[in-house]
Design a protein around this motif. Structure first.
Motif, PDB file in Angstrom:
ATOM      1  N   VAL A 121       0.843  -1.201   0.000  1.00 39.49           N
ATOM      2  CA  VAL A 121       0.000   0.000   0.000  1.00 39.49           C
ATOM      3  C   VAL A 121       0.878   1.251   0.000  1.00 39.49           C
ATOM      4  N   ALA A 122       1.943   1.236   0.821  1.00 43.46           N
ATOM      5  CA  ALA A 122       2.840   2.390   0.886  1.00 43.46           C
ATOM      6  C   ALA A 122       3.607   2.573  -0.420  1.00 43.46           C
ATOM      7  N   GLN A 123       3.793   1.498  -1.188  1.00 43.72           N
ATOM      8  CA  GLN A 123       4.496   1.605  -2.464  1.00 43.72           C
ATOM      9  C   GLN A 123       3.642   2.264  -3.549  1.00 43.72           C
ATOM     10  N   TRP A 124       2.331   2.119  -3.441  1.00 37.62           N
ATOM     11  CA  TRP A 124       1.436   2.608  -4.500  1.00 37.62           C
ATOM     12  C   TRP A 124       0.745   3.933  -4.159  1.00 37.62           C
ATOM     13  N   TYR A 125       0.588   4.242  -2.863  1.00 38.25           N
ATOM     14  CA  TYR A 125      -0.220   5.412  -2.473  1.00 38.25           C
ATOM     15  C   TYR A 125       0.589   6.363  -1.598  1.00 38.25           C
ATOM     16  N   PRO A 126       0.319   7.677  -1.696  1.00 42.72           N
ATOM     17  CA  PRO A 126       0.938   8.649  -0.794  1.00 42.72           C
ATOM     18  C   PRO A 126       0.301   8.572   0.593  1.00 42.72           C
ATOM     19  N   PRO A 127       0.907   9.213   1.602  1.00 40.14           N
ATOM     20  CA  PRO A 127       0.412   9.099   2.974  1.00 40.14           C
ATOM     21  C   PRO A 127      -1.056   9.461   3.163  1.00 40.14           C
ATOM     22  N   ASN A 128      -1.510  10.526   2.465  1.00 32.69           N
ATOM     23  CA  ASN A 128      -2.872  10.983   2.704  1.00 32.69           C
ATOM     24  C   ASN A 128      -3.930  10.111   2.031  1.00 32.69           C
ATOM     25  N   LYS A 129      -3.499   9.064   1.333  1.00 30.99           N
ATOM     26  CA  LYS A 129      -4.456   8.166   0.687  1.00 30.99           C
ATOM     27  C   LYS A 129      -4.283   6.725   1.167  1.00 30.99           C
ATOM     28  N   SER A 130      -3.601   6.545   2.279  1.00 32.74           N
ATOM     29  CA  SER A 130      -3.268   5.188   2.710  1.00 32.74           C
ATOM     30  C   SER A 130      -4.324   4.546   3.603  1.00 32.74           C
TER      31      SER A 130
ATOM     32  N   GLY B 143      -7.594   4.937   4.007  1.00 29.66           N
ATOM     33  CA  GLY B 143      -8.822   4.497   3.353  1.00 29.66           C
ATOM     34  C   GLY B 143      -8.627   3.193   2.615  1.00 29.66           C
ATOM     35  N   ARG B 144      -7.460   3.030   1.962  1.00 27.59           N
ATOM     36  CA  ARG B 144      -7.189   1.779   1.249  1.00 27.59           C
ATOM     37  C   ARG B 144      -6.948   0.636   2.227  1.00 27.59           C
ATOM     38  N   MET B 145      -6.232   0.908   3.317  1.00 19.69           N
ATOM     39  CA  MET B 145      -6.037  -0.124   4.331  1.00 19.69           C
ATOM     40  C   MET B 145      -7.375  -0.546   4.931  1.00 19.69           C
ATOM     41  N   ALA B 146      -8.244   0.433   5.113  1.00 20.02           N
ATOM     42  CA  ALA B 146      -9.560   0.130   5.682  1.00 20.02           C
ATOM     43  C   ALA B 146     -10.350  -0.796   4.766  1.00 20.02           C
TER      44      ALA B 146
ATOM     45  N   GLY C 137     -12.168   4.977   8.123  1.00 20.14           N
ATOM     46  CA  GLY C 137     -10.964   5.124   7.313  1.00 20.14           C
ATOM     47  C   GLY C 137     -11.087   6.234   6.288  1.00 20.14           C
ATOM     48  N   ILE C 138     -12.225   6.310   5.611  1.00 21.89           N
ATOM     49  CA  ILE C 138     -12.438   7.342   4.593  1.00 21.89           C
ATOM     50  C   ILE C 138     -12.440   8.731   5.228  1.00 21.89           C
ATOM     51  N   ILE C 139     -13.162   8.859   6.359  1.00 19.68           N
ATOM     52  CA  ILE C 139     -13.240  10.164   7.024  1.00 19.68           C
ATOM     53  C   ILE C 139     -11.875  10.587   7.551  1.00 19.68           C
TER      54      ILE C 139
ATOM     55  N   PRO D 219     -11.816  -0.352  13.200  1.00 19.45           N
ATOM     56  CA  PRO D 219     -11.170   0.855  12.641  1.00 19.45           C
ATOM     57  C   PRO D 219      -9.796   1.149  13.239  1.00 19.45           C
ATOM     58  N   ILE D 220      -9.437   0.521  14.357  1.00 18.26           N
ATOM     59  CA  ILE D 220      -8.217   0.905  15.067  1.00 18.26           C
ATOM     60  C   ILE D 220      -6.960   0.554  14.282  1.00 18.26           C
ATOM     61  N   LEU D 221      -6.875  -0.664  13.775  1.00 19.37           N
ATOM     62  CA  LEU D 221      -5.642  -1.093  13.121  1.00 19.37           C
ATOM     63  C   LEU D 221      -5.318  -0.321  11.845  1.00 19.37           C
ATOM     64  N   PRO D 222      -6.285  -0.067  10.934  1.00 18.71           N
ATOM     65  CA  PRO D 222      -5.904   0.740   9.769  1.00 18.71           C
ATOM     66  C   PRO D 222      -5.434   2.136  10.158  1.00 18.71           C
ATOM     67  N   GLY D 223      -6.063   2.712  11.177  1.00 18.93           N
ATOM     68  CA  GLY D 223      -5.625   4.021  11.647  1.00 18.93           C
ATOM     69  C   GLY D 223      -4.231   3.971  12.236  1.00 18.93           C
ATOM     70  N   CYS D 224      -3.968   2.948  13.040  1.00 19.96           N
ATOM     71  CA  CYS D 224      -2.656   2.776  13.669  1.00 19.96           C
ATOM     72  C   CYS D 224      -1.578   2.555  12.615  1.00 19.96           C
ATOM     73  N   ASN D 225      -1.869   1.712  11.637  1.00 19.55           N
ATOM     74  CA  ASN D 225      -0.877   1.425  10.598  1.00 19.55           C
ATOM     75  C   ASN D 225      -0.591   2.643   9.725  1.00 19.55           C
ATOM     76  N   ALA D 226      -1.647   3.380   9.351  1.00 22.45           N
ATOM     77  CA  ALA D 226      -1.444   4.593   8.551  1.00 22.45           C
ATOM     78  C   ALA D 226      -0.656   5.634   9.345  1.00 22.45           C
ATOM     79  N   TRP D 227      -0.969   5.772  10.610  1.00 26.08           N
ATOM     80  CA  TRP D 227      -0.295   6.736  11.478  1.00 26.08           C
ATOM     81  C   TRP D 227       1.188   6.398  11.596  1.00 26.08           C
ATOM     82  N   THR D 228       1.484   5.108  11.712  1.00 25.46           N
ATOM     83  CA  THR D 228       2.872   4.680  11.855  1.00 25.46           C
ATOM     84  C   THR D 228       3.658   4.860  10.565  1.00 25.46           C
ATOM     85  N   ILE D 229       3.132   4.352   9.465  1.00 25.41           N
ATOM     86  CA  ILE D 229       3.896   4.367   8.215  1.00 25.41           C
ATOM     87  C   ILE D 229       4.072   5.778   7.667  1.00 25.41           C
ATOM     88  N   ASN D 230       3.167   6.690   8.031  1.00 26.39           N
ATOM     89  CA  ASN D 230       3.292   8.086   7.599  1.00 26.39           C
ATOM     90  C   ASN D 230       4.342   8.839   8.400  1.00 26.39           C
ATOM     91  N   ASN D 231       4.823   8.246   9.497  1.00 27.47           N
ATOM     92  CA  ASN D 231       5.768   8.933  10.379  1.00 27.47           C
ATOM     93  C   ASN D 231       7.104   8.196  10.487  1.00 27.47           C
TER      94      ASN D 231
END
Length: 519
Positions: free
Chosen positions: A175-184, A186-189, A353-355, A407-419
């Motif tokens: 997911v991180a290879q194909w999408y920028p941080p602000n679009k991650s 929602g896709r993980m969700a 995830g979308i919101i 909803p917790i894990l996609p949020g946690c994963n996006a938060w981590t990989i973006n930082n």
């Protein structure tokens, strides 16, 4: 140091990848590894065209990852369905044998996650590696249907953990290879949605397959493993051909579309560090990356957020059919009634995830979901002793728990990989966070004890406590990120270079004063 300066801008969760030009400054100065020509070309792609390209990727990548994630969770959790169809009696299991079988999966699952992602990074075609994993665990799942003893079941669960370990961190990496941080997120969700749906589908499928009891001389619970294992083998074979690898090899992309994805990836993830001569900087050694990851207290806090989900998630996933059966329903009805609860989780994961991607703020949605868990487990902890007399309330609480947990894990994963700064640390860091967080699967396997049924004070009480710990960890992490951003607000590259020097700034990575955390 242009790449470190770029990370200040690139970690902002914004709707467009375009960066504002400063007077007299080339855009390429803010884009790691991009020439001025490439940076200008990237900035001239209209936002509508960007969205069209990402939606084109959505149609290829996300459904395949969602299907694989559904298969993974189906094979991991169907033991809970097999239990109420006679698994324990057939294999002579007593006491905590079932808990041991459930827990043994997590030992190789945890230990193999980081090494697996390091291996994945060496594959030019990730689809080959991922397909091999799915094929292997499908074979193991099929063989689980013919085990003759408790020891045989232990062996198959252990091997299932070995082969499933690499899929989830690998999927996050893709997911991180194909999408920028602000679009991650929602896709993980979207493929987390499939995790929730796997629970619903598992109950419906198990209820149907169990009717094959006696066919070919096999009990119904055996057919659950056999049928679902064969399905995994088929999907594993398809993975070699259907899972996209990278934009440069995707024949379904036009040349300009592939170029856009590759350049936007460099611009937002900062994958290539270059020195003053324009040459790619030396890659960090594995030991240097490991030291950076293990010594990062932010990652330990993210792991606690992940673990605060893993304990109640796995505890509920492995025990939900039994909890619903305790309400007074027959086995088949209990299997079917897991579906609405998991559907609530699926809808919740997708909507949140979308919101969260649109708002660009992770913490409130993580804490809000954990707060829902606190309410749900408070109800179950206080009412489960008389669950047969409080069927409606307790069933609503189970649905609330699913709506809170997914909803917790996609949020946690996006938060981590973006930082996480840099390819090496991002790759190892996300696998490390998931591995440590998944340690929660071991206590999650033991907190619901048969001897405590139907009240399950250890199960519901532990889940409640971990949810509260997750809230505290997320709030602490948010404060630390905010404090860092505030402390170094307005600092220039020249000031940072004068204070720390280029080499030290590079070693500091995402703890550098030039790095801005995404909240």
């Amino acid at each position: 140091m242009t790449d470190m300066k770029a990370s200040v801008t690139h970690n902002d969760d914004r709707d467009s990848i375009s960066l504002e030009k400063e007077a007299g400054v080339a855009v390429a100065a803010y884009r790691p590894g991009l020439s001025a020509e490439d940076a200008e070309w990237l900035d001239n792609i209209p936002l509508q065209e960007q969205r069209r390209i990402f939606h084109k990727v959505d149609r290829r990548l996300v459904p395949m990852l969602a299907l694989l994630y559904l298969i993974a969770h189906l094979d991991r959790a169907n033991i809970g369905n097999a239990k109420i169809e006679g698994l324990e009696a057939s294999l002579g299991m007593t006491g905590t044998d079932y808990n041991i079988v459930v827990a043994i999966f997590f030992i190789p699952y945890i230990l193999c996650e980081v090494p697996s992602n390091l291996v994945l990074a060496k594959f030019s075609r990730p689809s080959w590696y991922m397909g091999t994993l799915v094929l292997c665990w499908g074979i193991v799942m099929t063989l689980t249907g013919v085990v003759k003893s408790f020891g045989g079941l232990i062996a198959t669960r252990f091997l299932l953990g070995v082969f499933e370990a690499g899929f989830f961190p690998g999927a996050i990496f893709l997911v991180a290879q194909w999408y920028p941080p602000n679009k991650s997120q929602g896709r993980m969700a979207m493929f987390y949605l499939s995790s929730a749906l796997s629970g619903a589908f598992s109950g419906l499928l198990a209820a149907g397959i169990a009717q094959m009891d006696g066919l070919g001389g096999y009990e119904g619970w055996r057919w659950i493993f056999i049928i679902e294992g064969i399905a995994s083998v088929v999907v594993g074979g398809a993975t070699f051909f259907l899972l996209p690898d990278r934009p440069s090899t995707a024949k379904w992309l036009q040349p300009d579309e592939a170029k856009f994805l590759e350049l936007s990836h460099l611009a937002t993830r900062g994958l290539k560090r270059r020195n003053d001569d324009g040459e790619t900087a030396r890659k960090l050694s594995r030991w240097s990356v490991l030291k950076m990851v293990v010594g990062d207290y932010h990652l330990w806090l993210q792991s606690l957020v992940f673990m605060s989900n893993a304990v109640p998630n796995y505890g509920l996933k492995f025990t939900m059919p039994q909890i619903i059966k305790n309400m007074g329903f027959q086995s088949t009805t209990a299997q079917l009634m897991t579906a609405p609860a998991y559907t609530c989780g699926a809808i919740s994961a997708l909507v949140v995830g979308i919101i969260a991607d649109k708002v660009g703020w992770r913490m409130p949605f993580i804490v809000g979901s954990q707060s829902l868990l606190v309410v749900a487990y408070s109800i179950l902890f206080s009412k489960a002793a008389a669950i047969a007399d409080n069927v409606a309330l307790c069933y609503v609480a189970i649905c609330m728990a699913c709506a809170g947990v997914y909803p917790i894990l996609p949020g946690c994963n996006a938060w981590t990989i973006n930082n996480l700064y840099g390819l090496e640390k991002r790759n190892a860091g996300i696998a490390f966070m998931i591995a440590v967080g998944n340690c929660g699967g071991i206590p999650g396997s033991f907190i619901f004890l048969s001897k405590e049924s139907p009240r399950y004070p250890t199960g519901f009480g532990s889940s409640l406590s971990f949810a509260l710990a997750g809230i505290a960890s997320a709030l602490t992490l948010e404060f630390l990120y905010w404090r860092h951003n505030k402390k170094y607000e307005g600092i220039t590259e020249e000031d940072a270079m004068a204070t720390y020097g280029e080499e030290k700034l590079e070693r500091m990575g995402d703890h550098s004063p030039l790095f801005k955390y995404a909240l």
